[in-house]
Design a protein around this motif. Structure first.
Motif, PDB file in Angstrom:
ATOM      1  N   SER A  18       0.841  -1.199   0.000  1.00 22.37           N
ATOM      2  CA  SER A  18       0.000   0.000   0.000  1.00 22.37           C
ATOM      3  C   SER A  18       0.872   1.244   0.000  1.00 22.37           C
ATOM      4  O   SER A  18       2.013   1.225   0.463  1.00 22.37           O
ATOM      5  N   SER A  20       0.434   5.573   0.606  1.00 23.60           N
ATOM      6  CA  SER A  20      -0.370   6.762   0.914  1.00 23.60           C
ATOM      7  C   SER A  20       0.591   7.924   1.093  1.00 23.60           C
ATOM      8  O   SER A  20       1.774   7.741   1.388  1.00 23.60           O
ATOM      9  N   HIS A  24      -2.510  13.356  -0.181  1.00 24.15           N
ATOM     10  CA  HIS A  24      -3.765  12.735  -0.607  1.00 24.15           C
ATOM     11  C   HIS A  24      -4.387  11.981   0.559  1.00 24.15           C
ATOM     12  O   HIS A  24      -3.696  11.448   1.410  1.00 24.15           O
ATOM     13  N   THR A  25      -5.688  11.920   0.552  1.00 24.92           N
ATOM     14  CA  THR A  25      -6.376  11.284   1.674  1.00 24.92           C
ATOM     15  C   THR A  25      -6.672   9.809   1.437  1.00 24.92           C
ATOM     16  O   THR A  25      -7.194   9.145   2.306  1.00 24.92           O
ATOM     17  N   HIS A  26      -6.378   9.307   0.254  1.00 26.65           N
ATOM     18  CA  HIS A  26      -6.657   7.902  -0.011  1.00 26.65           C
ATOM     19  C   HIS A  26      -5.369   7.086  -0.096  1.00 26.65           C
ATOM     20  O   HIS A  26      -4.292   7.612  -0.303  1.00 26.65           O
ATOM     21  N   THR A  27      -5.525   5.791   0.077  1.00 22.48           N
ATOM     22  CA  THR A  27      -4.414   4.846   0.010  1.00 22.48           C
ATOM     23  C   THR A  27      -4.590   3.970  -1.220  1.00 22.48           C
ATOM     24  O   THR A  27      -5.691   3.509  -1.503  1.00 22.48           O
ATOM     25  N   VAL A  28      -3.504   3.746  -1.940  1.00 23.40           N
ATOM     26  CA  VAL A  28      -3.519   2.868  -3.108  1.00 23.40           C
ATOM     27  C   VAL A  28      -2.952   1.520  -2.687  1.00 23.40           C
ATOM     28  O   VAL A  28      -1.876   1.457  -2.093  1.00 23.40           O
ATOM     29  N   LYS A  29      -3.677   0.448  -2.990  1.00 26.77           N
ATOM     30  CA  LYS A  29      -3.231  -0.912  -2.657  1.00 26.77           C
ATOM     31  C   LYS A  29      -3.086  -1.713  -3.935  1.00 26.77           C
ATOM     32  O   LYS A  29      -3.889  -1.589  -4.853  1.00 26.77           O
TER      33      LYS A  29
END
Length: 138
Positions: A18, A20, A24-29
Motif C-alpha cells: 500500500s 499513501s 492525498h487522503t486515499h491509500t492505493v493498494k
C-alpha cells in the motif's frame, strides 16, 4: 512412493502493498506478486543468490563492482573522463541485460554517478542506466 505436492507458504501469497501520502487522503493498494516480504528471514539469502550471478559477470578490467546489502557500487577508472564514461556505460549495459534476463530492474532515480579526478575543470560525464542519464553528484 507418490510425489508430495509442495504448496507455497500462504504468507507469500495474497500479499498487498500500500502507498499513501500526506498530500492525498486515499491509500492505493496493489497485489504483490514478486519478491519476499520486507524484513523476512529468507529475503537476504534469496538476494545473495541472485546477486552472486551479477557479481560474477565479465566486467571490463577497468571496473570493480562492490555490493553491500541491496546496494551496488560500480567503480570504473580511465585515463580520461570520457574513457571512464565509456567503460562505465559498457559495464552498466551488462548489468541492465542481467537484470532484464532475471526479470529485475534497477531504479535509475535512486542511482547516482560521481566523477573523481585531480583536474579542477573537467567536462561533464554522461552515465546511463535504463536509457536514462544518471544524476551527477559531487
Amino acid at each position: 512412493m507418490p510425489k508430495k505436492s509442495v504448496q507455497p507458504d500462504s504468507q507469500l501469497l495474497q500479499r498487498q502493498g500500500s502507498f499513501s501520502s500526506n498530500k492525498h487522503t486515499h491509500t492505493v493498494k496493489r497485489t504483490v506478486t514478486k519478491g519476499v516480504p520486507q524484513g523476512s528471514c529468507c529475503g537476504p539469502g534469496f538476494w545473495n543468490i541472485m546477486y552472486d550471478a551479477l557479481l560474477n559477470l565479465k566486467f571490463s578490467s577497468h571496473t570493480k563492482v562492490i555490493a553491500f546489502g541491496d546496494d551496488l557500487a560500480l567503480l570504473t577508472k580511465g585515463k580520461t573522463p570520457s574513457e571512464a564514461e565509456a567503460f562505465a556505460n559498457s559495464d552498466l549495459a551488462k548489468i541492465e541485460k542481467w537484470a532484464k534476463d532475471n526479470k529485475m530492474q534497477f531504479n535509475e532515480s535512486k542511482s547516482k554517478a560521481m566523477l573523481i579526478t585531480r583536474k579542477r575543470n573537467t567536462e561533464s560525464i554522461n552515465i546511463y542506466i535504463n536509457n536514462r542519464r544518471l544524476e551527477i553528484v559531487k
